[in-house]
Design an enzyme around this catalytic site. Structure first.
Site, PDB file in Angstrom:
ATOM      1  N   GLY A  88       0.842  -1.203   0.000  1.00  0.00           N
ATOM      2  CA  GLY A  88       0.000   0.000   0.000  1.00  0.00           C
ATOM      3  C   GLY A  88       0.874   1.249   0.000  1.00  0.00           C
ATOM      4  N   TRP A  95       2.316   1.758  -3.360  1.00  0.00           N
ATOM      5  CA  TRP A  95       1.306   2.264  -4.298  1.00  0.00           C
ATOM      6  C   TRP A  95       1.323   3.795  -4.311  1.00  0.00           C
ATOM      7  CZ3 TRP A  95      -3.050   5.364  -3.373  1.00  0.00           C
ATOM      8  CH2 TRP A  95      -3.948   5.461  -4.437  1.00  0.00           C
ATOM      9  N   HIS A  96       1.615   4.384  -3.134  1.00  0.00           N
ATOM     10  CA  HIS A  96       1.586   5.848  -3.045  1.00  0.00           C
ATOM     11  C   HIS A  96       2.700   6.519  -3.836  1.00  0.00           C
ATOM     12  CE1 HIS A  96      -1.214   5.104   0.254  1.00  0.00           C
ATOM     13  NE2 HIS A  96      -1.631   6.333   0.047  1.00  0.00           N
ATOM     14  N   GLY A  97       3.796   5.806  -4.055  1.00  0.00           N
ATOM     15  CA  GLY A  97       4.875   6.417  -4.814  1.00  0.00           C
ATOM     16  C   GLY A  97       6.081   5.520  -4.867  1.00  0.00           C
TER      17      GLY A  97
END
Lengths: 502, 445
Positions: free
Chosen positions: A344, A347-349
């Site tokens: 997760g 996923w943000h960067g």
């Protein structure tokens, strides 16, 4: 007359048409004055068409694709390709009887979607890792990230997986699928919408009742205030330069910047979600809620039930549960939580900072589950009044989340530790007076934002119910006041940054 | 309640009503929101108007390549020049005397020392560090010169590794209730009983000689503990003058020095690491300083340091804190600088003085960053101050690229400045040092 003259003198047709094209330096976002006018024109056409199902659908889809083009240029092609591929694959999956083949088709869809996301989002990250490890000098691709790709990829994934799981029958018309994927309010920054929630609304005649109208107004205004008044102001006038060089600022400045950033990231993200939901409500669609006053959480588990809900439920359904969830014993549950949050975070960067941020949250979630299990087993309960216990929980959770934000926001790992170092070893409470005199507007806005955030969710719902009975003039006034404040702040002369004296 | 009626037209009504009212409001004056410095008018159609107004006309300046050196003092107005222009009329304090001393280093052994007074722009040895390295590479010398005992930006030093247990009591221009005599940097440090500072040489550039500078103390046997590359000894501090110099180590290359002090009555100013020859630049940056704070320096302190450092050039570089958006009355700054220059002249006699003008500063004008209109006015003022007070002047604003350079330095693919659109980062500082050195070398031909 004077007004008309004023308008004609200043208005430039060339400039207007120029605005219609994609501008890399000025991509379209909800918080621009151009969008307001653009949306107003859209509404006029929409009103003329909304009763004609097919026309409405084509118009909304074309408008959404144009909106996407205005926001990210020719990357709009990728959403079309993704829609074609997933629409066809979902049908193949649905019609396939052989379980093995069905699975292969589903995995093909998952791989294609992830490949697209990986190419744009993570290639350079892995190239730099290879360069670091092997001292090779592979060139970075610098592809640029197509806006919204992280969101629509996840929507594509959940769609084909749900069809594979037999949760629903795939849509029969390509345009329905394309519309689901590209629906403009949620396209760029979510919420991540599930097909099962959205598709039944596509061919239904839009209906906006009083409640829908007032909720739309409330959400739109709250989004404008969160994004333009709170987030943009705090960023431009304080957050951006403290995070840019934490070593050059005292601990108290850094800590204040972390508190500001906690509010900035929340207002930025949830403000955009609010605007998306508000706009959708006003044109007769419902999009799921994404944030629920997350800083009111008393545990980290509760925080993730209130923060970016559409992502956390997505991760739960399509990552945590397939990994085994809580079905294979406590240890596996903790491990699965950790892996889910780690991915997760990624996923943000594409950076180690995001991975570390995910790992911190994963560890905290696992520890929290363990704590709850132990407390239940041993029947431990602190004899403290419920309110006090909750308040302590909120303060601890908030500060843990803030600690993690440092890694989320800082560009490098080094900067994150420098910032933490400044807070713990170079706090300098003596400069508090100068700090808060210099940045009084920032302090006022931050405190106001936290006070607004502290309003219980129930009270917000009540307010929305009351607004449903407001006359139209009251609604216009409310909208105007919010817009006026937002425009004023956007135009305000920024506070001059200073290095605090010591 | 009529909630079962479709109100789908209402959003359009609300939005259109709001747009019309906002457009009407754009031609009237509105109350200003307190604390926010907002404008008294709003402009909804800003994006589609014929011209987005810029406060000052854009004039891009590119650095001229291979500027003819000429005689710098013959240029009357330095504002439009990237060269160092000398307004001094007394040959002994002209830049030429500094250039001669610098050039002499090529043929005979000697020392040239520069004091650089400034603000946060040069903190952490920014600009001075790179400049010193480059000058030392040409003219010899090794070591950073004067260093303080503790700094809020200790982590940012790259010319040497600097850390301390941050337990020194730091009395300075802002916090000096006992009126202790402050050092040239604007600080004096007192141990709190267990204070220490540590300096490590980088790039194998070991410290050749190390000196400690202290003030007058009643304790004639004050001492410090020195740990040189893990060899510990105690050094008794000299105490016969107003400002005292004590040799910590001489002609023994030291890679890592840790200095501890338990004596809480000893005023400590800092150390100097240097060789017996070459070029040295002492960084006296004090954040928030407009130049006015430097007037607090006591003549005895200045004279005391002057006797040890024998400066060959004094650089004065302020501006960031002088600039106030919307206020271009710099009369007070003119007076302050005149006083400070006079103070330097009196206490460092014979040293040429060079004033460096303010760097570019951008501010947010309705969403995009442009040069603050006060910057060119301030730089002109600084040029005038230099001319009136007969000191040399270098236009940094012009030399770094002129208008909107700061925006490019922050927003370009390679960043040279921080997002406050005011302070340069290490890369930017090195770039400025490079340009400055180029001008110094050009001007001495």
């Amino acid at each position: 007359m004077l007004f008309a003259q004023h308008l004609c003198m200043n208005f430039s047709l060339h400039k207007f048409f120029e605005e219609l094209l994609y501008n890399k330096k000025d991509p379209l976002l909800f918080n621009s004055s151009f969008f307001l006018i653009f949306f107003a024109l859209f509404l006029l056409i929409y009103l003329a068409l909304y009763k004609k199902a097919t026309l409405r659908l084509y118009f909304l889809t074309l408008f959404s694709l144009y909106f996407f083009y205005k926001a990210s240029g020719w990357y709009v092609v990728f959403i079309l390709i993704a829609a074609v591929v997933d629409y066809n694959l979902s049908h193949l999956i649905y019609n396939e009887v052989n379980k093995r083949k069905k699975k292969i088709l589903m995995l093909t869809s998952v791989s294609l979607n992830l490949a697209l996301l990986f190419t744009f989002k993570y290639t350079d990250f892995f190239i730099s890792i290879i360069n670091d490890v092997s001292s090779s000098h592979l060139k970075l691709l610098k592809l640029g990230l197509p806006v919204g790709i992280s969101f629509y990829t996840f929507e594509n994934l959940s769609y084909t997986v749900d069809v594979y799981r037999g949760h629903f029958k795939p849509v029969n018309r390509f345009i329905d699928y394309l519309f689901f994927l590209s629906f403009f309010p949620k396209l760029m920054m979510g919420p991540i919408v599930r097909a099962a929630d959205f598709i039944p609304q596509i061919n239904r005649e839009p209906f906006v009742d009083n409640r829908q109208l007032s909720e739309g107004l409330y959400l739109l205004c709250s989004g404008i205030i969160k994004k333009m008044v709170i987030s943009d102001f705090l960023t431009a006038n304080y957050v951006q330069y403290i995070f840019d060089g934490p070593s050059r600022h005292t601990g108290i400045e850094c800590l204040f910047a972390v508190y500001c950033y906690a509010m900035v990231i929340y207002c930025d993200f949830s403000g955009y979600s609010d605007m998306a939901r508000g706009i959708a409500k006003w044109i007769g669609f419902d999009i799921n809620i994404n944030f629920l006053s997350p800083y009111q959480s008393a545990t980290i588990t509760e925080f993730w039930r209130r923060w970016h809900i559409s992502l956390s439920t997505w991760l739960k359904d399509y990552l945590y549960i397939p990994l085994g969830g809580n079905r294979k014993g406590k240890f596996n549950q903790y491990k699965n939580l950790f892996i889910t949050m780690l991915l997760g975070g990624f996923w943000h960067g594409a950076s180690w900072n995001f991975i570390f941020w995910g790992a911190l949250h994963g560890t905290a979630l696992a520890l929290d589950k363990w704590r709850m299990a132990i407390a239940k087993k041993m029947k431990i309960s602190f004899r403290l009044p419920h309110g006090l216990k909750r308040a302590i929980g909120i303060i601890i959770t908030f500060h843990f989340v803030c600690f993690c934000w440092i890694f989320f926001k800082c560009t490098t790992f080094h900067d994150s530790w420098v910032m933490i170092g400044q807070i713990f070893t170079n706090f300098r409470p003596d400069v508090a007076g100068v700090l808060f005199t210099q940045y009084r507007p920032v302090l006022i806005i931050l405190v106001t934002a936290f006070l607004l955030h502290a309003i219980p969710v129930k009270a917000e719902v009540k307010l929305q119910q009351r607004m449903a009975n407001w006359p139209l003039t009251a609604m216009v006034s409310y909208f105007l006041i919010c817009l006026y404040i937002a425009i004023e702040l956007k135009q305000a002369v920024p506070i001059k940054p200073v290095y605090l004296q010591f | 309640m009529s909630s079962n009626k479709n109100k789908i037209t209402h959003p359009a009504l609300i939005i259109w009503a709001a747009i019309i009212v906002l457009i009407l409001l754009s031609s009237v004056k509105l109350p200003v929101i307190p604390y926010i410095n907002s404008y008294s008018h709003i402009d909804l159609l800003q994006d589609i108007k014929a011209d987005k107004k810029s406060v000052i006309p854009i004039k891009k300046i590119t650095l001229p390549a291979g500027v003819a050196p000429g005689m710098p003092q013959m240029v009357n107005n330095a504002f439009d020049s990237t060269l160092i222009v000398d307004y001094a009329d007394d040959a002994s304090v002209m830049m030429q005397s500094f250039y001669s001393k610098l050039n002499a280093l090529k043929t005979k052994k000697g020392k040239v020392r520069i004091a650089y007074f400034g603000d946060s722009f040069i903190e952490a040895d920014y600009i001075t560090g790179e400049l010193r390295d480059k000058l030392q590479a040409i003219y010899g010398g090794s070591g950073p010169g004067f260093v303080p005992m503790q700094s809020i930006v200790a982590d940012d030093y790259v010319t040497f590794k600097f850390n301390s247990n941050t337990s020194w009591a730091d009395y300075n221009f802002h916090n000096n209730p006992q009126k202790y005599p402050l050092g040239l940097m604007g600080h004096v440090f007192y141990s709190t009983g267990r204070s220490w500072s540590q300096y490590s040489a980088t790039n194998n550039n070991k410290f050749k000689n190390i000196y400690l500078y202290t003030g007058k103390t009643k304790d004639s046997l004050a001492s410090v503990t020195v740990d040189e590359d893990d060899k510990e000894n105690t050094v008794t501090v000299n105490d016969d003058s107003y400002i005292n110099k004590t040799v910590i180590s001489s002609n023994t290359p030291v890679g890592k020095l840790k200095l501890s002090c338990t004596n809480t009555a000893l005023p400590v100013y800092g150390l100097s690491m240097e060789d017996s020859t070459g070029v040295y630049i002492d960084n006296y940056g004090f954040r928030g300083n407009t130049g006015a704070l430097s007037l607090q320096l006591q003549p005895d302190v200045m004279k005391g340091f002057a006797s040890y450092f024998k400066y060959d050039l004094i650089i004065v570089h302020y501006g960031l804190n002088v600039l106030v958006h919307g206020d271009t009355n710099y009369l007070w700054f003119d007076r302050t600088m005149a006083k400070f220059i006079e103070k330097i002249r009196t206490n460092f006699p014979g040293a040429p003085i060079l004033m460096i003008g303010s760097s570019d500063v951008a501010y947010n004008e309705q969403g995009s960053y442009i040069t603050d209109p006060g910057v060119p006015v301030l730089v002109r003022t600084e040029n005038e101050i230099a001319r009136k007070n007969k000191v040399a002047f270098w236009n940094l604003y012009y030399s770094m690229g002129g208008e909107n350079t700061m925006t490019e330095w922050v927003e370009g693919d390679t960043t040279f400045a921080y997002r406050d659109y005011m302070h340069v980062n290490e890369r930017g500082a090195n770039k400025i040092a490079g340009v400055f050195l180029d001008k110094l070398l050009h001007s001495q031909k």
